[in-house]
Scaffold this motif. Sequence first.
Motif, PDB file in Angstrom:
ATOM      1  N   PRO A 131       0.855  -1.191   0.000  1.00 44.44           N
ATOM      2  CA  PRO A 131       0.000   0.000   0.000  1.00 44.44           C
ATOM      3  C   PRO A 131       0.893   1.244   0.000  1.00 44.44           C
ATOM      4  O   PRO A 131       1.896   1.280   0.714  1.00 44.44           O
ATOM      5  CB  PRO A 131      -0.772  -0.142   1.313  1.00 44.44           C
ATOM      6  CG  PRO A 131      -0.739  -1.602   1.638  1.00 44.44           C
ATOM      7  CD  PRO A 131       0.574  -2.088   1.128  1.00 44.44           C
TER       8      PRO A 131
ATOM      9  N   VAL B  49      -5.487 -14.377  -1.535  1.00 45.56           N
ATOM     10  CA  VAL B  49      -6.495 -13.846  -2.462  1.00 45.56           C
ATOM     11  C   VAL B  49      -7.400 -14.981  -2.957  1.00 45.56           C
ATOM     12  O   VAL B  49      -8.624 -14.837  -3.007  1.00 45.56           O
ATOM     13  CB  VAL B  49      -5.819 -13.132  -3.652  1.00 45.56           C
ATOM     14  CG1 VAL B  49      -6.838 -12.828  -4.741  1.00 45.56           C
ATOM     15  CG2 VAL B  49      -5.157 -11.843  -3.177  1.00 45.56           C
TER      16      VAL B  49
ATOM     17  N   VAL C 114      -9.765 -15.967  -0.240  1.00 52.93           N
ATOM     18  CA  VAL C 114     -10.840 -14.976  -0.114  1.00 52.93           C
ATOM     19  C   VAL C 114     -11.864 -15.196  -1.217  1.00 52.93           C
ATOM     20  O   VAL C 114     -13.069 -15.253  -0.970  1.00 52.93           O
ATOM     21  CB  VAL C 114     -10.269 -13.541  -0.180  1.00 52.93           C
ATOM     22  CG1 VAL C 114     -11.391 -12.525  -0.239  1.00 52.93           C
ATOM     23  CG2 VAL C 114      -9.370 -13.263   1.014  1.00 52.93           C
TER      24      VAL C 114
ATOM     25  N   SER D 171     -13.917 -18.190  -0.547  1.00 49.09           N
ATOM     26  CA  SER D 171     -14.853 -17.972   0.554  1.00 49.09           C
ATOM     27  C   SER D 171     -16.088 -17.221   0.087  1.00 49.09           C
ATOM     28  O   SER D 171     -17.161 -17.348   0.661  1.00 49.09           O
ATOM     29  CB  SER D 171     -14.198 -17.150   1.668  1.00 49.09           C
ATOM     30  OG  SER D 171     -12.960 -17.673   2.015  1.00 49.09           O
ATOM     31  N   PHE D 172     -15.917 -16.422  -0.968  1.00 49.14           N
ATOM     32  CA  PHE D 172     -16.996 -15.526  -1.367  1.00 49.14           C
ATOM     33  C   PHE D 172     -17.854 -16.094  -2.492  1.00 49.14           C
ATOM     34  O   PHE D 172     -18.792 -15.463  -2.946  1.00 49.14           O
ATOM     35  CB  PHE D 172     -16.435 -14.158  -1.779  1.00 49.14           C
ATOM     36  CG  PHE D 172     -15.924 -13.388  -0.598  1.00 49.14           C
ATOM     37  CD1 PHE D 172     -16.322 -13.721   0.695  1.00 49.14           C
ATOM     38  CD2 PHE D 172     -15.052 -12.334  -0.767  1.00 49.14           C
ATOM     39  CE1 PHE D 172     -15.849 -13.009   1.787  1.00 49.14           C
ATOM     40  CE2 PHE D 172     -14.579 -11.619   0.327  1.00 49.14           C
ATOM     41  CZ  PHE D 172     -14.976 -11.964   1.605  1.00 49.14           C
TER      42      PHE D 172
ATOM     43  N   VAL E  52     -25.397  -9.676  -2.583  1.00 45.48           N
ATOM     44  CA  VAL E  52     -24.227  -9.274  -1.802  1.00 45.48           C
ATOM     45  C   VAL E  52     -22.978  -9.178  -2.683  1.00 45.48           C
ATOM     46  O   VAL E  52     -22.142  -8.288  -2.531  1.00 45.48           O
ATOM     47  CB  VAL E  52     -23.985 -10.275  -0.641  1.00 45.48           C
ATOM     48  CG1 VAL E  52     -22.663  -9.987   0.054  1.00 45.48           C
ATOM     49  CG2 VAL E  52     -25.140 -10.213   0.353  1.00 45.48           C
TER      50      VAL E  52
ATOM     51  N   HIS F 241     -21.262  -5.920  -4.030  1.00 41.73           N
ATOM     52  CA  HIS F 241     -20.609  -5.082  -3.029  1.00 41.73           C
ATOM     53  C   HIS F 241     -19.183  -5.556  -2.748  1.00 41.73           C
ATOM     54  O   HIS F 241     -18.319  -4.775  -2.406  1.00 41.73           O
ATOM     55  CB  HIS F 241     -21.411  -5.100  -1.713  1.00 41.73           C
ATOM     56  CG  HIS F 241     -22.741  -4.450  -1.826  1.00 41.73           C
ATOM     57  ND1 HIS F 241     -22.891  -3.087  -1.868  1.00 41.73           N
ATOM     58  CD2 HIS F 241     -23.989  -4.966  -1.925  1.00 41.73           C
ATOM     59  CE1 HIS F 241     -24.174  -2.787  -1.983  1.00 41.73           C
ATOM     60  NE2 HIS F 241     -24.865  -3.912  -2.016  1.00 41.73           N
ATOM     61  N   VAL F 242     -18.969  -6.856  -2.874  1.00 39.71           N
ATOM     62  CA  VAL F 242     -17.660  -7.421  -2.577  1.00 39.71           C
ATOM     63  C   VAL F 242     -16.724  -7.277  -3.770  1.00 39.71           C
ATOM     64  O   VAL F 242     -15.508  -7.150  -3.618  1.00 39.71           O
ATOM     65  CB  VAL F 242     -17.822  -8.904  -2.167  1.00 39.71           C
ATOM     66  CG1 VAL F 242     -16.463  -9.568  -2.018  1.00 39.71           C
ATOM     67  CG2 VAL F 242     -18.612  -8.999  -0.866  1.00 39.71           C
TER      68      VAL F 242
ATOM     69  N   PRO G 115     -14.281  -3.827  -3.834  1.00 36.80           N
ATOM     70  CA  PRO G 115     -13.074  -3.853  -3.007  1.00 36.80           C
ATOM     71  C   PRO G 115     -12.091  -4.957  -3.415  1.00 36.80           C
ATOM     72  O   PRO G 115     -10.881  -4.756  -3.356  1.00 36.80           O
ATOM     73  CB  PRO G 115     -13.600  -4.106  -1.580  1.00 36.80           C
ATOM     74  CG  PRO G 115     -15.054  -4.374  -1.696  1.00 36.80           C
ATOM     75  CD  PRO G 115     -15.506  -3.914  -3.020  1.00 36.80           C
ATOM     76  N   MET G 116     -12.578  -6.106  -3.886  1.00 39.36           N
ATOM     77  CA  MET G 116     -11.660  -7.150  -4.326  1.00 39.36           C
ATOM     78  C   MET G 116     -10.878  -6.704  -5.558  1.00 39.36           C
ATOM     79  O   MET G 116      -9.704  -7.011  -5.700  1.00 39.36           O
ATOM     80  CB  MET G 116     -12.428  -8.451  -4.629  1.00 39.36           C
ATOM     81  CG  MET G 116     -12.876  -9.225  -3.397  1.00 39.36           C
ATOM     82  SD  MET G 116     -11.522  -9.626  -2.260  1.00 39.36           S
ATOM     83  CE  MET G 116     -10.585 -10.788  -3.251  1.00 39.36           C
TER      84      MET G 116
ATOM     85  N   LEU H 191      -8.113  -4.536  -4.393  1.00 40.67           N
ATOM     86  CA  LEU H 191      -7.076  -5.374  -3.785  1.00 40.67           C
ATOM     87  C   LEU H 191      -6.173  -5.964  -4.863  1.00 40.67           C
ATOM     88  O   LEU H 191      -4.949  -5.913  -4.771  1.00 40.67           O
ATOM     89  CB  LEU H 191      -7.742  -6.488  -2.976  1.00 40.67           C
ATOM     90  CG  LEU H 191      -6.805  -7.541  -2.411  1.00 40.67           C
ATOM     91  CD1 LEU H 191      -5.906  -6.940  -1.346  1.00 40.67           C
ATOM     92  CD2 LEU H 191      -7.595  -8.706  -1.810  1.00 40.67           C
TER      93      LEU H 191
ATOM     94  N   VAL I 135      -3.676  -3.512  -6.132  1.00 35.44           N
ATOM     95  CA  VAL I 135      -2.553  -3.199  -5.248  1.00 35.44           C
ATOM     96  C   VAL I 135      -1.502  -4.307  -5.265  1.00 35.44           C
ATOM     97  O   VAL I 135      -0.308  -4.044  -5.317  1.00 35.44           O
ATOM     98  CB  VAL I 135      -3.043  -2.962  -3.795  1.00 35.44           C
ATOM     99  CG1 VAL I 135      -1.846  -2.831  -2.851  1.00 35.44           C
ATOM    100  CG2 VAL I 135      -3.895  -1.708  -3.730  1.00 35.44           C
ATOM    101  N   ILE I 136      -1.947  -5.567  -5.211  1.00 31.39           N
ATOM    102  CA  ILE I 136      -0.942  -6.623  -5.071  1.00 31.39           C
ATOM    103  C   ILE I 136      -0.639  -7.342  -6.385  1.00 31.39           C
ATOM    104  O   ILE I 136       0.069  -8.331  -6.404  1.00 31.39           O
ATOM    105  CB  ILE I 136      -1.351  -7.668  -4.013  1.00 31.39           C
ATOM    106  CG1 ILE I 136      -2.594  -8.444  -4.468  1.00 31.39           C
ATOM    107  CG2 ILE I 136      -1.570  -7.030  -2.658  1.00 31.39           C
ATOM    108  CD1 ILE I 136      -2.739  -9.750  -3.715  1.00 31.39           C
TER     109      ILE I 136
END
Lengths: 324, 324
Positions: free
Chosen positions: B129, B240, B243, B246-247, B254, B257-258, B261-262, B265, B268-269
Amino acid sequence: MARIALDVMGTDRGPAEMVAGALMAVERGQEVVLVGRRDVVEPELLASGSDLELVHAPEVVEMGDSPAQALRDKPGSSVLTAARLVASGKADALVSAGSTGAAMAAASIVIGRLKGVLRPAIATSIPRPGSPSLLLDSGANLEVRPVHLLQFGIMGSLLAEIVYGMVRPRVALLNIGSEPAKGRDLERSAFRLLEEAPVNFVGNVEGGDITGDTADVFVTDGFTGNVALKTIEAAAGVVVRLVNTSFIDLPPDVSPHVAAPMGELHKVINPERYGGAHLVGTSAGVVICHGSSSRNAILNAIRLATEGVKGGLVERLERGLVGP
Amino acid sequence: MARIALDVMGTDRGPAEMVAGALMAVERGQEVVLVGRRDVVEPELLASGSDLELVHAPEVVEMGDSPAQALRDKPGSSVLTAARLVASGKADALVSAGSTGAAMAAASIVIGRLKGVLRPAIATSIPRPGSPSLLLDSGANLEVRPVHLLQFGIMGSLLAEIVYGMVRPRVALLNIGSEPAKGRDLERSAFRLLEEAPVNFVGNVEGGDITGDTADVFVTDGFTGNVALKTIEAAAGVVVRLVNTSFIDLPPDVSPHVAAPMGELHKVINPERYGGAHLVGTSAGVVICHGSSSRNAILNAIRLATEGVKGGLVERLERGLVGP
């Protein structure tokens, strides 16, 4: 029963956290004897109303001390006292979250090595989906020769069989590429030794494979292993924090749906899941913990040491090293 | 302008992917000359209708080849031909995703080292970050002496200033603990040299710090650096994937919305964010890419090399190494 000598001194969070972990373990049926300064530990025990046994050790090896010198200058240190309890049979295994170097040196000098073992090694369990992988050496021996890596492979393979019930665990040599000629002279020579060894050697792997599924036991020197271990823990932690941060602004009706899978994720990659790491190659059980271990990590480390004693880890390693 | 000689041969994904990356770069205003086998590359160019310049090189260094021997036995290889274009001034920088060893050797032999530089080093940008950190050496020099680590620190500090505009970048020595006496003889000696060096040396750090914010430039030998780098990429990737898994079962209302942000992410990485790594210490720009680079990674690597040329990276490194 398995009686664990817990060195409660010289850690980052202080003796109170260590005692709290021990009390949790005792509540769950483990047997623990505390080793540390009476004036520091007794008030903790009194406050909790516990009558847990305490063996007084007047001295403490600090994190900044040179391990060899500290053991010479502080014969009454908690780590040496705890190791002596194990060597004399008054305890079955040692757990320490103090200076790793001091714990290793105390184990080598006081508890001793299994016949034929040149260098005990720290075998750390790396969480991954499914069963964990083992990384050794993860910090005990910064500079090694090829024969040491060979022994780490043999001991790691036995440990994976005994502790995780793996069948023919896949042993790999940590390197910078897969071809046999890759790496330093150390890896090239160790590759040839491991090819001839009585283990399921799958060849060279790269750093990225430790968290993958190409092998179960990863062999390297203690410098590289230590850097890799701490790198994995931190990189996983960074991503988890990024995910958490990304999800802060979710609408209230969405958050509960995300909480459950995130909880599962934390469980899988939680570095406290195993609490500590076996020092393999010593004549009795030794579990080394992070200096910053929480009470939960200490609880899990005591459990790890207890399971090792009950499962006959040292005896089975000894038989396995001698061969059939 | 900055003219980039792109070695398109000897990669995991084949020349088509390299050409695709080059075409994307050219579309965005970069200047590229391709180097590779005409019979392989020309059909790709014809298919895309591009008239991008191609310099024919009849031979290819394969990943399994010994770098030194390959350069001797294959004088017409694409990596040597591309390096010659740079050495003769017909191109300004070299980008290769073939054998790292061969690219380094070609750069050292044909392009040459800056005055005073003992060993060029691979400086990899690690996403975190905010601004990235730099890790060097990340694979060029498996065994080094303390003076090499000193030079890596000086070159890394200059690179962080020039490429990322950092002011007094914090230079750290990768080690297994923070005290000056920690580590192997190599680290103990390098620590003393770095203390006296004209850089903002912040001391020893551990593997976990590379993805943190305690320093900006991380200095280590190429073996440790390579393992650490690949470990970081994989550990971040594992989390990752966990995650994402899991989703999968989130209710349809839902998921959207996820997703946002994913997506952030991933940005960034994303290991392709920088595409390649500067080989610092050579007399002209050299960017080394993963063998498995995608067209996006190659696009970013060409951009990295171009920015280096336009920013006067080599000239500023040369001045910085000589001192004021």
